[in-house]
Design a protein around this motif. Structure first.
Motif, PDB file in Angstrom:
ATOM      1  N   SER A   1       1.083  -1.588  -0.073  1.00  0.00           N
ATOM      2  CA  SER A   1       0.025  -0.267  -0.044  1.00  0.00           C
ATOM      3  C   SER A   1       0.820   1.177   0.006  1.00  0.00           C
ATOM      4  O   SER A   1       0.585   2.047  -0.753  1.00  0.00           O
ATOM      5  CB  SER A   1      -1.441  -0.001   0.870  1.00  0.00           C
ATOM      6  N   VAL A   2       2.004   1.149   0.878  1.00  0.00           N
ATOM      7  CA  VAL A   2       2.124   2.171   0.644  1.00  0.00           C
ATOM      8  C   VAL A   2       3.609   2.979  -0.749  1.00  0.00           C
ATOM      9  O   VAL A   2       2.891   3.635  -0.782  1.00  0.00           O
ATOM     10  CB  VAL A   2       4.262   2.117   1.769  1.00  0.00           C
ATOM     11  N   TYR A   3       4.009   1.841  -1.783  1.00  0.00           N
ATOM     12  CA  TYR A   3       4.300   1.719  -2.688  1.00  0.00           C
ATOM     13  C   TYR A   3       3.291   2.178  -3.152  1.00  0.00           C
ATOM     14  O   TYR A   3       3.398   3.253  -4.566  1.00  0.00           O
ATOM     15  CB  TYR A   3       5.492   0.786  -2.987  1.00  0.00           C
ATOM     16  N   LEU A   4       2.702   1.623  -3.677  1.00  0.00           N
ATOM     17  CA  LEU A   4       0.953   1.545  -4.752  1.00  0.00           C
ATOM     18  C   LEU A   4       0.578   3.799  -4.484  1.00  0.00           C
ATOM     19  O   LEU A   4       0.239   4.466  -5.482  1.00  0.00           O
ATOM     20  CB  LEU A   4       0.183   0.959  -4.162  1.00  0.00           C
ATOM     21  N   ARG A   5       0.333   3.679  -3.420  1.00  0.00           N
ATOM     22  CA  ARG A   5      -0.148   5.441  -2.827  1.00  0.00           C
ATOM     23  C   ARG A   5       1.390   6.438  -4.006  1.00  0.00           C
ATOM     24  O   ARG A   5       1.120   7.313  -3.768  1.00  0.00           O
ATOM     25  CB  ARG A   5       0.473   5.420  -1.603  1.00  0.00           C
ATOM     26  N   LEU A   6       1.984   5.739  -3.946  1.00  0.00           N
ATOM     27  CA  LEU A   6       3.965   6.499  -4.699  1.00  0.00           C
ATOM     28  C   LEU A   6       4.148   7.022  -6.235  1.00  0.00           C
ATOM     29  O   LEU A   6       4.607   7.180  -5.958  1.00  0.00           O
ATOM     30  CB  LEU A   6       5.223   6.611  -3.116  1.00  0.00           C
ATOM     31  N   GLY A   7       3.041   5.393  -6.037  1.00  0.00           N
ATOM     32  CA  GLY A   7       2.526   5.909  -7.715  1.00  0.00           C
ATOM     33  C   GLY A   7       3.036   4.102  -8.861  1.00  0.00           C
ATOM     34  O   GLY A   7       3.539   4.160  -9.949  1.00  0.00           O
ATOM     35  N   SER A   8       3.544   3.690  -7.332  1.00  0.00           N
ATOM     36  CA  SER A   8       3.921   1.963  -8.164  1.00  0.00           C
ATOM     37  C   SER A   8       2.889   1.095  -7.900  1.00  0.00           C
ATOM     38  O   SER A   8       2.002   1.098  -8.384  1.00  0.00           O
ATOM     39  CB  SER A   8       4.555   1.004  -7.011  1.00  0.00           C
ATOM     40  N   GLN A   9       3.459   0.599  -9.212  1.00  0.00           N
ATOM     41  CA  GLN A   9       2.270  -0.578  -9.995  1.00  0.00           C
ATOM     42  C   GLN A   9       2.537  -1.951  -9.009  1.00  0.00           C
ATOM     43  O   GLN A   9       4.019  -2.061  -8.169  1.00  0.00           O
ATOM     44  CB  GLN A   9       2.770  -1.405 -11.477  1.00  0.00           C
ATOM     45  N   VAL A  10       1.619  -2.058  -8.496  1.00  0.00           N
ATOM     46  CA  VAL A  10       1.824  -3.250  -7.096  1.00  0.00           C
ATOM     47  C   VAL A  10       1.036  -4.377  -7.145  1.00  0.00           C
ATOM     48  O   VAL A  10      -0.213  -4.142  -7.452  1.00  0.00           O
ATOM     49  CB  VAL A  10       1.778  -2.936  -5.652  1.00  0.00           C
ATOM     50  N   THR A  11       1.120  -5.615  -7.650  1.00  0.00           N
ATOM     51  CA  THR A  11       0.695  -6.890  -7.500  1.00  0.00           C
ATOM     52  C   THR A  11       1.349  -7.951  -7.198  1.00  0.00           C
ATOM     53  O   THR A  11       2.226  -8.366  -6.304  1.00  0.00           O
ATOM     54  CB  THR A  11       1.655  -7.454  -9.158  1.00  0.00           C
ATOM     55  N   VAL A  12      -0.040  -8.486  -6.564  1.00  0.00           N
ATOM     56  CA  VAL A  12       0.433  -8.882  -5.028  1.00  0.00           C
ATOM     57  C   VAL A  12       0.484 -11.292  -4.895  1.00  0.00           C
ATOM     58  O   VAL A  12      -1.042 -11.113  -6.247  1.00  0.00           O
ATOM     59  CB  VAL A  12      -0.552  -8.950  -3.646  1.00  0.00           C
ATOM     60  N   VAL A  13       0.968 -11.825  -5.142  1.00  0.00           N
ATOM     61  CA  VAL A  13       0.997 -12.923  -5.590  1.00  0.00           C
ATOM     62  C   VAL A  13       0.938 -13.690  -4.383  1.00  0.00           C
ATOM     63  O   VAL A  13       1.526 -14.070  -3.406  1.00  0.00           O
ATOM     64  CB  VAL A  13       1.922 -13.415  -6.076  1.00  0.00           C
ATOM     65  N   GLU A  14      -0.109 -14.690  -4.159  1.00  0.00           N
ATOM     66  CA  GLU A  14      -0.813 -15.088  -3.431  1.00  0.00           C
ATOM     67  C   GLU A  14      -1.215 -16.453  -3.093  1.00  0.00           C
ATOM     68  O   GLU A  14      -1.883 -17.076  -4.134  1.00  0.00           O
ATOM     69  CB  GLU A  14      -2.143 -14.170  -2.168  1.00  0.00           C
ATOM     70  N   TYR A  15      -0.662 -18.040  -2.569  1.00  0.00           N
ATOM     71  CA  TYR A  15      -1.161 -19.057  -2.383  1.00  0.00           C
ATOM     72  C   TYR A  15      -1.735 -19.389  -2.611  1.00  0.00           C
ATOM     73  O   TYR A  15      -2.546 -20.370  -3.404  1.00  0.00           O
ATOM     74  CB  TYR A  15       0.382 -19.682  -1.586  1.00  0.00           C
ATOM     75  N   MET A  16      -2.939 -18.635  -1.050  1.00  0.00           N
ATOM     76  CA  MET A  16      -4.149 -18.856  -1.177  1.00  0.00           C
ATOM     77  C   MET A  16      -5.115 -18.640  -1.854  1.00  0.00           C
ATOM     78  O   MET A  16      -4.563 -17.711  -2.593  1.00  0.00           O
ATOM     79  CB  MET A  16      -4.149 -18.757   0.211  1.00  0.00           C
ATOM     80  N   ASP A  17      -6.700 -18.863  -1.757  1.00  0.00           N
ATOM     81  CA  ASP A  17      -7.445 -18.464  -2.854  1.00  0.00           C
ATOM     82  C   ASP A  17      -7.974 -16.711  -1.886  1.00  0.00           C
ATOM     83  O   ASP A  17      -9.120 -16.511  -2.768  1.00  0.00           O
ATOM     84  CB  ASP A  17      -8.630 -19.143  -2.899  1.00  0.00           C
ATOM     85  N   LYS A  18      -7.502 -16.639  -0.610  1.00  0.00           N
ATOM     86  CA  LYS A  18      -7.595 -15.054  -0.742  1.00  0.00           C
ATOM     87  C   LYS A  18      -7.035 -14.491   0.511  1.00  0.00           C
ATOM     88  O   LYS A  18      -5.367 -15.478   0.829  1.00  0.00           O
ATOM     89  CB  LYS A  18      -8.823 -15.521   0.251  1.00  0.00           C
ATOM     90  N   ILE A  19      -6.470 -12.786   0.552  1.00  0.00           N
ATOM     91  CA  ILE A  19      -5.957 -12.349   0.384  1.00  0.00           C
ATOM     92  C   ILE A  19      -6.127 -12.003   2.661  1.00  0.00           C
ATOM     93  O   ILE A  19      -7.217 -12.958   2.633  1.00  0.00           O
ATOM     94  CB  ILE A  19      -5.639 -10.842   0.791  1.00  0.00           C
ATOM     95  N   ILE A  20      -4.652 -11.946   3.701  1.00  0.00           N
ATOM     96  CA  ILE A  20      -5.929 -11.790   4.969  1.00  0.00           C
ATOM     97  C   ILE A  20      -6.157 -13.253   5.122  1.00  0.00           C
ATOM     98  O   ILE A  20      -7.339 -12.979   5.730  1.00  0.00           O
ATOM     99  CB  ILE A  20      -5.633 -10.932   5.251  1.00  0.00           C
ATOM    100  N   PRO A  21      -5.859 -14.482   4.812  1.00  0.00           N
ATOM    101  CA  PRO A  21      -6.991 -15.699   5.031  1.00  0.00           C
ATOM    102  C   PRO A  21      -7.172 -16.134   6.016  1.00  0.00           C
ATOM    103  O   PRO A  21      -7.963 -17.022   6.605  1.00  0.00           O
ATOM    104  CB  PRO A  21      -5.677 -16.861   4.028  1.00  0.00           C
ATOM    105  N   THR A  22      -5.948 -15.344   7.243  1.00  0.00           N
ATOM    106  CA  THR A  22      -6.220 -16.023   8.680  1.00  0.00           C
ATOM    107  C   THR A  22      -7.738 -14.734   9.046  1.00  0.00           C
ATOM    108  O   THR A  22      -7.999 -15.292  10.396  1.00  0.00           O
ATOM    109  CB  THR A  22      -5.309 -15.744   9.633  1.00  0.00           C
TER     110      THR A  22
END
Length: 467
Positions: A191-212
């Protein structure tokens, strides 16, 4: 040979709090820290610096995209990453110096060096210049924390393939930051770098983020972050990470088993943390580890060696600073003959994206798995006057209550100031409040906290006033 009642190894939130509480209770206390500053990961390369950058980047985001909606017209803002990092370092410096002050104030003796056991009652401090001294101690508390994990086939070069530690000190804003892992740390720094202008791609093994966390929070946060521009590759297992100059290529397999790839100029490996026990000499003291490398403890946080205790990330449970703090106080008070308690079900979890995410107690998925009879109340932040006034309309509050007794079993929220609002839920649940109890308490208007009351009203019979 110096003699102490209690020797604490590690000065993170668990260790320094344990030392302070021991000193308050009259123990002659020593605190050993191998680095030149106190505070551990949290204060130096974790909680505090990441929040400083999150706040700076949020100000930039608001200046660039939201000020105009409030009638504030400015020239196009520019992000000065070097100044943001410098401010972050200033915050860290002030905070760590505050811990030094507290040590002096409470007469805790601080040793700089690597602490290791020579026996169950002797701890050696090895200093940076190679010299050492032995401390004789009645009790010892292991609070050495954790360090970033990686995957076996990934080589962290600390330049382009980095952990959270390096992500806090980048010299440039990435063009494309690829984050491996959709947990708390990855999403926050993403989120920090997304706001500053980066393209950000999250690669996650589970089928959803913050899975817990509760599924409703994962679903809502995914929607919000996508709207902000973050991209997700879910159900995707990373197979290799290869650097070629200033480019890093990630090869992975999706849920269909097909090969996919993504390239960026930086890759943040954020796949969790592992306990830090190297060099402690636990074997000399006879202290046992479990199959995951954590220090084995009983319900009193006591190891198999009666006078040695362990707390925080180095033992089982959530790797959270506030959990470690509670455990530090718990052990100190146990040594003093008191009867402290920790309800691990009521240790809240927080994600400091914007909107913030927080939860405590049982998730709906856990209740379903247990076969529990429960009811659900929820309220959208969009329906709240305070949210509309600030423009923070994303998110919701969700309350899970026992179907028969109405006792609150879990509270989960995503929205502005959720990190602070969750304390109300923890307080209510510590006193075993019902949803009706919360619904009948007066909440100031207009506040974000009113959404908790509205969700409680919804849980007690779909009586929400503003929905």
């Amino acid at each position: 040979m110096s003699q102490f009642d209690v020797t604490v190894i590690g000065s993170g939130p668990g260790g320094y709090v344990a030392a302070l509480r021991c000193a308050q209770l009259g123990f002659k206390t020593a605190l050993i820290e191998k680095y030149s500053t106190l505070g551990g990961t949290c204060l130096n390369v974790g909680c505090i610096p990441s929040k400083a950058l999150l706040d700076s980047s949020e100000h930039f985001e608001n200046a660039k995209h939201n000020f105009a909606n409030h009638g504030i017209i400015i020239n196009e803002p520019q992000a000065d990453l070097a100044r943001m990092v410098a401010r972050k370092n200033e915050v860290v410096d002030q905070t760590t110096k505050g811990i030094n002050f507290l040590m002096d104030k409470n007469k805790v003796t601080v040793f700089e060096g690597l602490g290791s056991f020579e026996s169950a009652t002797q701890v050696k401090v090895t200093k940076n210049d190679g010299s050492s001294e032995i401390l004789e101690t009645k009790y010892a508390i292991v609070a050495t924390g954790s360090k970033p994990s990686t995957l076996p086939f990934i080589t962290i070069d600390k330049e382009r393939i980095i952990t959270s530690t390096e992500a806090l000190n980048l010299k440039e804003i990435p063009k494309h930051l690829v984050v491996i892992g959709g947990g708390v740390i990855g999403l926050e720094l993403g989120s920090v770098y997304l706001r500053l202008g980066s393209q950000v791609t999250v690669v996650e093994y589970m089928d959803k983020i913050i899975p817990t966390m509760d599924g409703a929070l994962s679903k809502e946060l995914t929607k919000v972050l996508k709207k902000q521009g973050m991209k997700f590759m879910l159900s995707t297992g990373v197979q290799s990470v290869e650097r070629n100059g200033d480019s890093v290529k990630i090869t992975a397999k999706d849920k269909k088993g097909e090969e996919v790839s993504v390239e960026g100029d930086y890759v943040l490996v954020s796949v969790g943390r592992k306990p830090y026990t190297e060099g402690l000499g636990l074997e000399k003291a006879g202290v046992e580890l479990d199959e995951r490398g954590r220090v084995k403890v009983n319900d009193h946080l006591q190891t198999n060696v009666a006078n040695i205790y362990a707390i925080g990330d180095v033992v089982k449970g959530a790797m959270l600073a506030h959990k470690a703090e509670e455990e530090g106080v718990f052990v100190a008070e146990t040594l003093a003959g008191q009867k402290p308690h920790i309800n691990y079900n009521l240790i809240p979890g927080v994600v400091y994206t914007w909107p913030e995410v927080a939860g405590v107690g049982k998730t709906e998925e856990q209740l379903k798995e247990e076969g529990a009879a429960y009811k659900v109340g929820s309220f959208p932040m969009r329906a709240l006057g305070r949210s509309r006034a600030s423009g923070d309309v994303d998110g919701l509050i969700k309350i899970l209550a026992d179907e028969k007794t109405d006792e609150v079993l879990g509270v989960h929220m995503i929205g502005a100031r959720a990190a602070d609002l969750i304390a109300e839920a923890v307080t209510a649940m510590e006193f075993r409040a019902s949803a009706e109890d919360i619904s009948r308490m007066s909440h100031a208007h207009p506040t974000y906290a009113e959404a908790i009351k509205e969700a409680a009203l919804d849980a007690t019979g779909k009586r929400a006033i503003h929905m």
